[in-house]
Scaffold this motif. Structure first.
Motif, PDB file in Angstrom:
ATOM      1  N   PHE A 272       9.554   7.783  -2.069  1.00 44.84           N
ATOM      2  CA  PHE A 272       8.680   7.211  -3.370  1.00 44.84           C
ATOM      3  C   PHE A 272       7.779   6.008  -2.945  1.00 44.84           C
ATOM      4  CE2 PHE A 272      12.686   9.038  -5.077  1.00 44.84           C
ATOM      5  CZ  PHE A 272      11.995  10.250  -5.760  1.00 44.84           C
ATOM      6  N   GLY A 273       6.933   6.355  -1.961  1.00 45.52           N
ATOM      7  CA  GLY A 273       5.774   5.428  -1.885  1.00 45.52           C
ATOM      8  C   GLY A 273       6.003   4.139  -0.727  1.00 45.52           C
ATOM      9  N   SER A 274       5.144   3.906   0.053  1.00 43.13           N
ATOM     10  CA  SER A 274       5.251   2.591   0.905  1.00 43.13           C
ATOM     11  C   SER A 274       4.233   2.608   1.965  1.00 43.13           C
ATOM     12  CB  SER A 274       6.846   2.953   1.631  1.00 43.13           C
ATOM     13  OG  SER A 274       6.969   1.914   2.184  1.00 43.13           O
ATOM     14  N   ARG A 275       4.485   1.997   3.276  1.00 42.23           N
ATOM     15  CA  ARG A 275       3.576   2.096   4.122  1.00 42.23           C
ATOM     16  C   ARG A 275       4.195   1.904   5.680  1.00 42.23           C
ATOM     17  NH1 ARG A 275       0.938  -4.079   4.109  1.00 42.23           N
ATOM     18  NH2 ARG A 275       1.009  -4.097   6.401  1.00 42.23           N
ATOM     19  N   VAL A 276       3.323   2.449   6.531  1.00 40.39           N
ATOM     20  CA  VAL A 276       3.669   2.552   7.757  1.00 40.39           C
ATOM     21  C   VAL A 276       2.610   1.391   8.751  1.00 40.39           C
ATOM     22  CG1 VAL A 276       4.018   3.698  10.100  1.00 40.39           C
ATOM     23  CG2 VAL A 276       4.750   4.594   7.781  1.00 40.39           C
ATOM     24  N   ASP A 277       3.187   0.644   9.573  1.00 43.33           N
ATOM     25  CA  ASP A 277       2.419  -0.426  10.478  1.00 43.33           C
ATOM     26  C   ASP A 277       2.487   0.410  11.570  1.00 43.33           C
ATOM     27  OD1 ASP A 277       1.832  -1.844   8.277  1.00 43.33           O
ATOM     28  OD2 ASP A 277       3.127  -3.451   8.835  1.00 43.33           O
ATOM     29  N   LEU A 278       1.618   0.313  12.496  1.00 42.87           N
ATOM     30  CA  LEU A 278       1.433   0.433  14.098  1.00 42.87           C
ATOM     31  C   LEU A 278       0.994  -0.732  14.430  1.00 42.87           C
ATOM     32  CD1 LEU A 278      -0.464   3.982  14.030  1.00 42.87           C
ATOM     33  CD2 LEU A 278       1.874   3.623  14.905  1.00 42.87           C
ATOM     34  N   LEU A 279       1.689  -1.137  15.679  1.00 40.60           N
ATOM     35  CA  LEU A 279       1.426  -2.379  16.442  1.00 40.60           C
ATOM     36  C   LEU A 279       1.072  -1.878  17.887  1.00 40.60           C
ATOM     37  CD1 LEU A 279       1.596  -4.887  15.045  1.00 40.60           C
ATOM     38  CD2 LEU A 279       2.951  -3.623  13.979  1.00 40.60           C
ATOM     39  N   LEU A 280      -0.184  -2.157  18.269  1.00 44.77           N
ATOM     40  CA  LEU A 280      -0.688  -1.279  19.360  1.00 44.77           C
ATOM     41  C   LEU A 280      -1.314  -2.342  20.510  1.00 44.77           C
ATOM     42  CD1 LEU A 280      -2.696   1.562  17.304  1.00 44.77           C
ATOM     43  CD2 LEU A 280      -0.484   1.369  18.211  1.00 44.77           C
ATOM     44  N   PRO A 281      -1.526  -1.822  21.695  1.00 50.87           N
ATOM     45  CA  PRO A 281      -2.103  -2.888  22.405  1.00 50.87           C
ATOM     46  C   PRO A 281      -3.281  -2.993  22.326  1.00 50.87           C
ATOM     47  CG  PRO A 281      -0.985  -1.046  23.717  1.00 50.87           C
ATOM     48  CD  PRO A 281      -1.201  -0.746  22.291  1.00 50.87           C
ATOM     49  N   LEU A 282      -3.795  -4.552  22.728  1.00 49.05           N
ATOM     50  CA  LEU A 282      -5.167  -4.994  22.388  1.00 49.05           C
ATOM     51  C   LEU A 282      -6.402  -4.310  22.928  1.00 49.05           C
ATOM     52  CD1 LEU A 282      -4.840  -8.891  22.259  1.00 49.05           C
ATOM     53  CD2 LEU A 282      -4.568  -7.408  20.491  1.00 49.05           C
ATOM     54  N   ASP A 283      -6.017  -3.535  23.993  1.00 50.24           N
ATOM     55  CA  ASP A 283      -7.171  -2.938  24.948  1.00 50.24           C
ATOM     56  C   ASP A 283      -7.367  -1.522  24.478  1.00 50.24           C
ATOM     57  OD1 ASP A 283      -4.715  -2.152  25.954  1.00 50.24           O
ATOM     58  OD2 ASP A 283      -5.289  -2.750  27.990  1.00 50.24           O
ATOM     59  N   CYS A 284      -6.485  -0.947  23.478  1.00 53.83           N
ATOM     60  CA  CYS A 284      -6.698   0.419  23.145  1.00 53.83           C
ATOM     61  C   CYS A 284      -7.956   0.406  22.115  1.00 53.83           C
ATOM     62  CB  CYS A 284      -5.640   1.130  22.244  1.00 53.83           C
ATOM     63  SG  CYS A 284      -5.100   0.443  20.656  1.00 53.83           S
ATOM     64  N   GLY A 285      -8.539   1.643  22.028  1.00 55.48           N
ATOM     65  CA  GLY A 285      -9.722   1.914  21.180  1.00 55.48           C
ATOM     66  C   GLY A 285      -9.373   2.373  19.876  1.00 55.48           C
ATOM     67  N   ILE A 286      -9.627   1.683  18.708  1.00 54.59           N
ATOM     68  CA  ILE A 286      -9.018   2.084  17.135  1.00 54.59           C
ATOM     69  C   ILE A 286     -10.236   3.285  17.186  1.00 54.59           C
ATOM     70  CG2 ILE A 286      -8.946   1.215  14.979  1.00 54.59           C
ATOM     71  CD1 ILE A 286      -6.640   0.353  16.828  1.00 54.59           C
TER      72      ILE A 286
ATOM     73  N   SER B 287       0.651   6.670  -0.967  1.00 55.07           N
ATOM     74  CA  SER B 287       0.958   6.671  -2.592  1.00 55.07           C
ATOM     75  C   SER B 287       2.218   7.629  -2.835  1.00 55.07           C
ATOM     76  CB  SER B 287      -0.243   7.147  -3.066  1.00 55.07           C
ATOM     77  OG  SER B 287      -0.366   8.567  -2.973  1.00 55.07           O
ATOM     78  N   PRO B 288       2.598   7.781  -3.938  1.00 57.17           N
ATOM     79  CA  PRO B 288       3.681   8.848  -4.332  1.00 57.17           C
ATOM     80  C   PRO B 288       3.331  10.082  -4.262  1.00 57.17           C
ATOM     81  CG  PRO B 288       3.650   6.954  -5.920  1.00 57.17           C
ATOM     82  CD  PRO B 288       2.493   6.824  -5.188  1.00 57.17           C
ATOM     83  N   PHE B 289       2.036  10.631  -4.128  1.00 57.60           N
ATOM     84  CA  PHE B 289       1.420  11.686  -4.050  1.00 57.60           C
ATOM     85  C   PHE B 289       1.079  12.236  -2.618  1.00 57.60           C
ATOM     86  CE2 PHE B 289       0.106  10.000  -8.143  1.00 57.60           C
ATOM     87  CZ  PHE B 289       0.429  10.885  -8.918  1.00 57.60           C
ATOM     88  N   ASN B 290       1.411  11.481  -1.488  1.00 53.68           N
ATOM     89  CA  ASN B 290       1.171  11.738  -0.238  1.00 53.68           C
ATOM     90  C   ASN B 290       2.577  12.402   0.494  1.00 53.68           C
ATOM     91  OD1 ASN B 290      -0.624   8.764   0.356  1.00 53.68           O
ATOM     92  ND2 ASN B 290      -1.395  11.088   0.672  1.00 53.68           N
ATOM     93  N   VAL B 291       2.248  13.217   1.120  1.00 56.17           N
ATOM     94  CA  VAL B 291       3.193  13.688   2.063  1.00 56.17           C
ATOM     95  C   VAL B 291       4.223  12.680   2.436  1.00 56.17           C
ATOM     96  CG1 VAL B 291       4.417  14.990   4.199  1.00 56.17           C
ATOM     97  CG2 VAL B 291       2.557  15.981   2.521  1.00 56.17           C
ATOM     98  N   HIS B 292       5.509  12.358   2.671  1.00 51.94           N
ATOM     99  CA  HIS B 292       6.135  11.048   2.835  1.00 51.94           C
ATOM    100  C   HIS B 292       7.152  11.497   4.333  1.00 51.94           C
ATOM    101  CE1 HIS B 292       4.947   9.296  -0.646  1.00 51.94           C
ATOM    102  NE2 HIS B 292       5.536   8.229  -0.426  1.00 51.94           N
ATOM    103  N   VAL B 293       6.806  12.318   4.782  1.00 55.40           N
ATOM    104  CA  VAL B 293       7.533  12.457   6.172  1.00 55.40           C
ATOM    105  C   VAL B 293       6.885  11.588   7.422  1.00 55.40           C
ATOM    106  CG1 VAL B 293       7.896  14.203   8.260  1.00 55.40           C
ATOM    107  CG2 VAL B 293       7.761  15.159   5.589  1.00 55.40           C
TER     108      VAL B 293
END
Length: 226
Positions: free
Chosen positions: A184-198, A98-104
């Motif tokens: 000013f607000g956005s998202r980040v996607d992580l694409l990880l191996p299927l065999d890792c533990g979420i 959100s716009p209120f999060n740290v955006h680094v």
């Protein structure tokens, strides 16, 4: 501390606010109008300072943990077909800011940059299903000792109009170091191996360089999916 990407806008806003406060003292007779204008100007400066804050965080540089690259909320955990780099199935974990999060944006794990590319695009709202492929974005792939190659993607949102990406192909990077900034607000996607533990759940709030997103799972050990 404030992020270097905000230095110009912070200085410009500060000068404008000081000018408004001083001029209003001389040219606005109505007290309520003068105080309201001054208070609004100072509030804008505080919001700008809050947005560009850059709290210093030190990661443990663990090769068996992938840390959150940004502050925000987990909005997607699913298996997807990644078509830009891997052309195979990956586990996607998406974090909305959100716009209120740290955006680094911070490197989620240590390794070597194998791929870094900017894509111009649209500015759909960040939670739109097509924002990952249609919006302005940058894609970075890090080669790691245990997970192999992992991908993260900075995605612009409806308000974001500039993505800053520091990752350069061939350089070695350290977990937790600054890798960019999204304004000013956005998202980040992580694409990880299927065999890792979420290690996170949907709607969980995460902290960049602190919250563990996924752990390495030894392929020789039996995994528990219950």
């Amino acid at each position: 501390m404030f992020h270097k990407e905000g230095q110009t806008i912070i200085l410009t806003t500060f000068i404008i606010v000081v000018g408004i406060v001083l001029l209003s003292e001389f040219y606005i007779i109505n007290d309520w109008l003068r105080w309201g204008l001054q208070a609004t100007s100072v509030l804008v400066l505080i919001i700008i300072l809050q947005f560009f804050r850059n709290p210093k965080r030190s990661a443990n540089n663990l090769f068996d943990e992938i840390l959150a690259p940004v502050d925000g909320k987990v909005v997607v955990i699913e298996e997807v077909l990644e078509t830009e780099y891997f052309n195979d199935k990956r586990l996607q974990v998406s974090i909305f800011m959100s716009p209120f999060n740290v955006h680094v944006t911070r490197y989620p794990i240590s390794g070597t940059i194998k791929y870094s590319k900017y894509h111009p695009g649209k500015y759909l709202v960040a939670w739109h299903p097509k924002s990952s492929t249609d919006n302005e974005r940058t894609t970075v792939v890090i080669n790691t000792p245990k997970f192999g190659k992992i991908l993260y993607r900075q995605i612009a949102g409806a308000m974001a109009r500039r993505i800053v990406n520091y990752a350069e192909e061939g350089e070695s990077v350290q977990q937790g170091d600054d890798s960019g900034f999204i304004k000013f607000g956005s998202r980040v996607d992580l694409l990880l191996p299927l065999d890792c533990g979420i290690a996170v759940k949907l709607n969980q709030k995460v902290v960049g360089a602190k919250t563990c997103i996924a752990t390495y799972v030894d392929k020789h050990e039996e995994r528990d999916f219950t």
